[in-house]
Scaffold this motif. Sequence first.
Motif, PDB file in Angstrom:
ATOM      1  N   LYS A   1       0.835  -1.204   0.000  1.00  0.00           N
ATOM      2  CA  LYS A   1       0.000   0.000   0.000  1.00  0.00           C
ATOM      3  C   LYS A   1       0.871   1.256   0.000  1.00  0.00           C
ATOM      4  CE  LYS A   1      -3.913   2.084   2.375  1.00  0.00           C
ATOM      5  NZ  LYS A   1      -4.869   1.951   3.503  1.00  0.00           N
ATOM      6  N   ASP A   2       1.951   1.233   0.791  1.00  0.00           N
ATOM      7  CA  ASP A   2       2.859   2.376   0.821  1.00  0.00           C
ATOM      8  C   ASP A   2       3.489   2.609  -0.545  1.00  0.00           C
ATOM      9  OD1 ASP A   2       2.269   2.705   3.458  1.00  0.00           O
ATOM     10  OD2 ASP A   2       4.081   1.709   4.213  1.00  0.00           O
ATOM     11  N   ALA A   3       3.851   1.504  -1.224  1.00  0.00           N
ATOM     12  CA  ALA A   3       4.441   1.639  -2.559  1.00  0.00           C
ATOM     13  C   ALA A   3       3.435   2.253  -3.534  1.00  0.00           C
ATOM     14  CB  ALA A   3       4.906   0.271  -3.057  1.00  0.00           C
ATOM     15  N   ALA A   4       2.178   1.842  -3.421  1.00  0.00           N
ATOM     16  CA  ALA A   4       1.138   2.399  -4.292  1.00  0.00           C
ATOM     17  C   ALA A   4       0.922   3.885  -4.004  1.00  0.00           C
ATOM     18  CB  ALA A   4      -0.170   1.634  -4.092  1.00  0.00           C
ATOM     19  N   GLU A   5       0.999   4.261  -2.738  1.00  0.00           N
ATOM     20  CA  GLU A   5       0.834   5.674  -2.367  1.00  0.00           C
ATOM     21  C   GLU A   5       1.988   6.512  -2.926  1.00  0.00           C
ATOM     22  OE1 GLU A   5      -1.533   7.306  -0.911  1.00  0.00           O
ATOM     23  OE2 GLU A   5      -2.826   5.587  -0.561  1.00  0.00           O
ATOM     24  N   ARG A   6       3.204   5.964  -2.840  1.00  0.00           N
ATOM     25  CA  ARG A   6       4.359   6.703  -3.377  1.00  0.00           C
ATOM     26  C   ARG A   6       4.229   6.880  -4.882  1.00  0.00           C
ATOM     27  NH1 ARG A   6       7.143   3.450   0.387  1.00  0.00           N
ATOM     28  NH2 ARG A   6       7.714   1.965  -1.247  1.00  0.00           N
ATOM     29  N   ARG A   7       3.769   5.826  -5.554  1.00  0.00           N
ATOM     30  CA  ARG A   7       3.585   5.912  -6.996  1.00  0.00           C
ATOM     31  C   ARG A   7       2.532   6.953  -7.342  1.00  0.00           C
ATOM     32  NH1 ARG A   7       5.452   6.417 -11.817  1.00  0.00           N
ATOM     33  NH2 ARG A   7       4.037   5.639 -13.454  1.00  0.00           N
TER      34      ARG A   7
ATOM     35  N   ALA B   1      -0.768   4.256   9.053  1.00  0.00           N
ATOM     36  CA  ALA B   1      -0.541   3.867  10.440  1.00  0.00           C
ATOM     37  C   ALA B   1      -1.838   3.885  11.234  1.00  0.00           C
ATOM     38  CB  ALA B   1       0.486   4.792  11.086  1.00  0.00           C
ATOM     39  N   LEU B   2      -2.670   4.909  11.010  1.00  0.00           N
ATOM     40  CA  LEU B   2      -3.946   4.991  11.706  1.00  0.00           C
ATOM     41  C   LEU B   2      -4.901   3.902  11.230  1.00  0.00           C
ATOM     42  CD1 LEU B   2      -4.607   8.842  11.901  1.00  0.00           C
ATOM     43  CD2 LEU B   2      -3.772   7.306  13.682  1.00  0.00           C
ATOM     44  N   GLU B   3      -4.896   3.598   9.938  1.00  0.00           N
ATOM     45  CA  GLU B   3      -5.742   2.534   9.421  1.00  0.00           C
ATOM     46  C   GLU B   3      -5.355   1.196  10.044  1.00  0.00           C
ATOM     47  OE1 GLU B   3      -5.492   2.505   5.234  1.00  0.00           O
ATOM     48  OE2 GLU B   3      -6.690   4.303   4.950  1.00  0.00           O
ATOM     49  N   HIS B   4      -4.058   0.960  10.181  1.00  0.00           N
ATOM     50  CA  HIS B   4      -3.576  -0.290  10.757  1.00  0.00           C
ATOM     51  C   HIS B   4      -4.007  -0.392  12.218  1.00  0.00           C
ATOM     52  CE1 HIS B   4      -0.896  -3.759  11.080  1.00  0.00           C
ATOM     53  NE2 HIS B   4      -0.501  -3.265  12.240  1.00  0.00           N
ATOM     54  N   ALA B   5      -3.897   0.704  12.955  1.00  0.00           N
ATOM     55  CA  ALA B   5      -4.294   0.699  14.362  1.00  0.00           C
ATOM     56  C   ALA B   5      -5.790   0.450  14.517  1.00  0.00           C
ATOM     57  CB  ALA B   5      -3.903   2.027  15.013  1.00  0.00           C
ATOM     58  N   ALA B   6      -6.582   1.057  13.641  1.00  0.00           N
ATOM     59  CA  ALA B   6      -8.037   0.854  13.700  1.00  0.00           C
ATOM     60  C   ALA B   6      -8.388  -0.602  13.406  1.00  0.00           C
ATOM     61  CB  ALA B   6      -8.731   1.790  12.715  1.00  0.00           C
ATOM     62  N   LEU B   7      -7.683  -1.214  12.456  1.00  0.00           N
ATOM     63  CA  LEU B   7      -7.934  -2.610  12.127  1.00  0.00           C
ATOM     64  C   LEU B   7      -7.618  -3.507  13.320  1.00  0.00           C
ATOM     65  CD1 LEU B   7      -8.592  -4.897  10.156  1.00  0.00           C
ATOM     66  CD2 LEU B   7      -6.214  -4.804   9.376  1.00  0.00           C
ATOM     67  N   LEU B   8      -6.515  -3.246  13.993  1.00  0.00           N
ATOM     68  CA  LEU B   8      -6.149  -4.063  15.151  1.00  0.00           C
ATOM     69  C   LEU B   8      -7.175  -3.931  16.264  1.00  0.00           C
ATOM     70  CD1 LEU B   8      -2.267  -3.539  15.359  1.00  0.00           C
ATOM     71  CD2 LEU B   8      -3.559  -5.397  14.280  1.00  0.00           C
ATOM     72  N   ARG B   9      -7.708  -2.716  16.471  1.00  0.00           N
ATOM     73  CA  ARG B   9      -8.746  -2.537  17.490  1.00  0.00           C
ATOM     74  C   ARG B   9      -9.997  -3.329  17.124  1.00  0.00           C
ATOM     75  NH1 ARG B   9      -6.960   2.874  17.353  1.00  0.00           N
ATOM     76  NH2 ARG B   9      -8.718   3.466  16.010  1.00  0.00           N
ATOM     77  N   LEU B  10     -10.362  -3.317  15.848  1.00  0.00           N
ATOM     78  CA  LEU B  10     -11.529  -4.064  15.395  1.00  0.00           C
ATOM     79  C   LEU B  10     -11.334  -5.560  15.606  1.00  0.00           C
ATOM     80  CD1 LEU B  10     -13.686  -3.388  12.323  1.00  0.00           C
ATOM     81  CD2 LEU B  10     -12.663  -5.653  12.519  1.00  0.00           C
ATOM     82  N   LEU B  11     -10.140  -6.057  15.279  1.00  0.00           N
ATOM     83  CA  LEU B  11      -9.866  -7.483  15.464  1.00  0.00           C
ATOM     84  C   LEU B  11      -9.900  -7.856  16.940  1.00  0.00           C
ATOM     85  CD1 LEU B  11      -6.971  -8.036  12.880  1.00  0.00           C
ATOM     86  CD2 LEU B  11      -9.420  -8.471  12.586  1.00  0.00           C
ATOM     87  N   ASP B  12      -9.430  -6.960  17.800  1.00  0.00           N
ATOM     88  CA  ASP B  12      -9.510  -7.207  19.245  1.00  0.00           C
ATOM     89  C   ASP B  12     -10.964  -7.312  19.702  1.00  0.00           C
ATOM     90  OD1 ASP B  12      -6.777  -7.269  19.617  1.00  0.00           O
ATOM     91  OD2 ASP B  12      -6.620  -5.130  20.094  1.00  0.00           O
ATOM     92  N   GLU B  13     -11.834  -6.466  19.146  1.00  0.00           N
ATOM     93  CA  GLU B  13     -13.257  -6.500  19.499  1.00  0.00           C
ATOM     94  C   GLU B  13     -13.879  -7.846  19.110  1.00  0.00           C
ATOM     95  OE1 GLU B  13     -15.162  -3.246  17.619  1.00  0.00           O
ATOM     96  OE2 GLU B  13     -14.115  -1.706  18.767  1.00  0.00           O
ATOM     97  N   ILE B  14     -13.554  -8.310  17.922  1.00  0.00           N
ATOM     98  CA  ILE B  14     -14.123  -9.578  17.457  1.00  0.00           C
ATOM     99  C   ILE B  14     -13.625 -10.730  18.326  1.00  0.00           C
ATOM    100  CG2 ILE B  14     -14.291 -11.190  15.524  1.00  0.00           C
ATOM    101  CD1 ILE B  14     -13.932  -8.799  13.638  1.00  0.00           C
TER     102      ILE B  14
END
Length: 405
Positions: free
Chosen positions: A279-285, A321-334
């Motif tokens: 994703k980072d590579a796509a953003e740089r491109r 970084a924020l998207e990754h953190a939000a995903l981890l919180r969601l996975l913790d909830e599940i």
Amino acid sequence: MAVQRAQGPPKPPQGPPVQLYHQSSQYRHWRYSKEDLDKVRSELNEHAVSRVRSLWEEERAQQAVQDTPTPVAGSSADGTASEGPSQPATPPPPADIEYLTVADEQALVSYYLTQIVALCNAFKFPEMVLATAMSYLKRFYLRNTAMDYHPRNIMLTCVFLATKTENFPISIDTFAAKVKTPPAGILSLEFLVSQSLHFEYKVHHAHVALSGLVLDMQTAGVPAASLTSALPRAHAQLRASRLSPAELVYSPAQIALACMRAADRESVETWLGVKEGKKDAAERRREEVNAQRKGKGKDGGEGLATPQGDGEGSQSDEPPALEHAALLRLLDEIQAMVQDAQKNVVDKARATEIDKRLKWARNPEKDPKSALYKKRQAEEQAQREEKERAKAAKRPPQDDGSVFD
């Protein structure tokens, strides 16, 4: 005459592909936030208590008119008639009845979810039938309550209906004989269950999403040995998730990822790292392309070019970084929801205790032994006879077309 050139196949739509799940009725009609789910269940229970209390008052009045009290038979956790030692022979006043709470109803439904597992295993039905039947039962009780329809009867119909919708049919006679229930008792509820499902039979399941996730993790370089070892544990987590409301709150892909993470956290973190790198590579491109467009605007006098997006939802305003953190919180909830379902499995003793209270808390209109049920049946029969008489009065004598009425 000029020959027209073939147009060729249509060009594929621009932008990222849309997942089938997000186009499904499951996403549109059977997905809630935790707050909305609690609200739906609470309001349904409140309306049911008010309605059943009113109907019991009408039942008592009808019994008084007939002067022949008709006790309403209760049912135990296995659906058979039961009389608790402390249960009176006649119903108490409606105001004194201990109606079911939301927690009571959910506990009873949860118990019969476990019975679906046992039943499907006994029949050796495939996992798709089992998972679909459990989804049907949970969805049914988002439109109805246990005080109107006992979960045991609905459970059997959900399983039989799932065998047909998942293309694993079994004859009703064979099925009914093994569950020791008259075939009519199962078939008579099919239309009711279908109506409650809005005739939306297709269910997207997390165990199917898990299969795709494992393939993608292999492509990303996660060791096959790690995945092979973790997969049975992930499937165990998925089976536990079906006893929870997870599928009503989260998508199948999110549940699958959370279950795999519970089974093998390191492999999932490796896979997420690969995804973030791409994703980072796509953003740089993308930034390089935008910079080139801006430079062309300055040199060529064409003005600043607007970056071309990939459609709604294709690019978030939040940094990775924020998207990754939000995903981890969601996975913790599940994971927390699944763990709660594992710790709080409803046993037969709890279901039987609730069922004893359901003897008087159930809707008397639905019980064939009640005076109110008999009154309703008589009213419906009278209406049918009145319609037949009205048709007969309008019909010309010796009208052969009457056979099509």
